[in-house]
Design an enzyme around this catalytic site. Structure first.
Site, PDB file in Angstrom:
ATOM      1  N   GLU A   1       0.822  -1.206   0.000  1.00 49.75           N
ATOM      2  CA  GLU A   1       0.000   0.000   0.000  1.00 49.75           C
ATOM      3  C   GLU A   1       0.859   1.260   0.000  1.00 49.75           C
ATOM      4  O   GLU A   1       0.541   2.242  -0.676  1.00 49.75           O
ATOM      5  CB  GLU A   1      -0.945  -0.001   1.201  1.00 49.75           C
ATOM      6  CG  GLU A   1      -2.131  -0.940   1.080  1.00 49.75           C
ATOM      7  CD  GLU A   1      -3.147  -0.470   0.041  1.00 49.75           C
ATOM      8  OE1 GLU A   1      -3.113   0.720  -0.336  1.00 49.75           O
ATOM      9  OE2 GLU A   1      -3.962  -1.286  -0.402  1.00 49.75           O
TER      10      GLU A   1
ATOM     11  N   GLU B   1      -3.114  12.726  -4.280  1.00 43.14           N
ATOM     12  CA  GLU B   1      -1.889  13.460  -4.007  1.00 43.14           C
ATOM     13  C   GLU B   1      -1.179  12.799  -2.835  1.00 43.14           C
ATOM     14  O   GLU B   1      -1.838  12.219  -1.957  1.00 43.14           O
ATOM     15  CB  GLU B   1      -2.210  14.915  -3.662  1.00 43.14           C
ATOM     16  CG  GLU B   1      -0.992  15.802  -3.437  1.00 43.14           C
ATOM     17  CD  GLU B   1      -1.378  17.214  -3.024  1.00 43.14           C
ATOM     18  OE1 GLU B   1      -0.465  18.050  -2.897  1.00 43.14           O
ATOM     19  OE2 GLU B   1      -2.579  17.467  -2.804  1.00 43.14           O
TER      20      GLU B   1
ATOM     21  N   ASP C   1     -17.866   2.239  13.972  1.00 38.36           N
ATOM     22  CA  ASP C   1     -18.240   3.242  12.979  1.00 38.36           C
ATOM     23  C   ASP C   1     -17.044   3.996  12.418  1.00 38.36           C
ATOM     24  O   ASP C   1     -17.199   5.081  11.855  1.00 38.36           O
ATOM     25  CB  ASP C   1     -19.229   4.236  13.593  1.00 38.36           C
ATOM     26  CG  ASP C   1     -18.649   4.946  14.819  1.00 38.36           C
ATOM     27  OD1 ASP C   1     -17.566   4.536  15.283  1.00 38.36           O
ATOM     28  OD2 ASP C   1     -19.286   5.904  15.309  1.00 38.36           O
TER      29      ASP C   1
END
Length: 223
Positions: free
Chosen positions: A58, A110, A80
């Protein structure tokens, strides 16, 4: 009892010292949720990946950067925290020397280095994750040799002291710091060379020694 489905992600707190400021690597999200908001690099773990592999992938996909050492910081699983579904994330921390300008990729619009003092209002619960990462970095400088991870291969005591000052957010007494770091077994190894890069008289150059843990520690309150 049936267990509801959930996903696992990784997020990365990558810290460096740039222009005398503690900076964090952030991406501007290009997709919902939180499109247009700053966030830590990260994403979903693939079924065939372990956490470390996912974190490295990632980071490379979203910023074009690679770091040598990632350590797990903490896990975050508030129900949540992600509006898409129940997501548990495992955050990772990296302390690195000044890096090249990142290049955004995949779902990041970006990627850039941002002073930690200006990194606010991040997507998801990343404000909390960043705060935890900064505090972990500050603590690790007390008890481990990772302060040298912010430095190039060879550095002066003054340059190392500036790392500690930037990360801890306070000025340190130069003589006291020099005495402590040069007297800590295994922390620094003299190169036998000197430099005038700091100005003034030539200063001795050091590299990181073999010590992983510092005995005694460089406590913030005492340094």
């Amino acid at each position: 009892m049936a267990h509801p489905p959930f996903a696992v992600t990784v997020d990365l707190v990558v810290l460096t010292v740039r222009a005398d400021e503690l900076c964090v690597l952030l991406v501007r999200r290009g997709e919902e949720p939180f499109r247009g908001r700053d966030a830590l690099p990260g994403g979903f773990v693939r079924p065939d990946e372990d956490l470390a592999t996912a974190a490295a992938r990632e980071l490379a996909e979203e910023t074009g950067l690679a770091v040598g050492h990632l350590e797990q910081l903490a896990s975050y699983g508030d129900p949540d925290r992600d509006p898409r579904q129940r997501v548990v994330t495992v955050a990772h921390l990296a302390l690195v020397p000044d890096q090249p300008v990142p290049t955004a990729g995949t779902d990041a619009a970006e990627a850039r280095w941002v002073p930690v003092t200006q990194a606010r209002g991040l997507a998801f619960d990343h404000d909390r994750v960043l705060a935890d990462g900064v505090e972990r970095a500050r603590a690790k400088l007390e008890y481990t040799a990772l302060g040298t991870a912010f430095c190039d291969g060879e550095f002066t005591v003054a340059q190392l002291r500036r790392v500690y000052e930037v990360v801890w957010g306070r000025a340190l007494d130069p003589r006291n710091f020099h005495r402590k770091v040069t007297g800590t077994p295994g922390l620094l190894e003299p190169t036998g060379e000197t430099t005038t890069r700091d100005g003034g008289r030539p200063a001795q150059l050091f590299r990181r020694g073999a010590a992983e843990q510092l005995h005694p520690p460089l406590l913030r309150a005492d340094t």
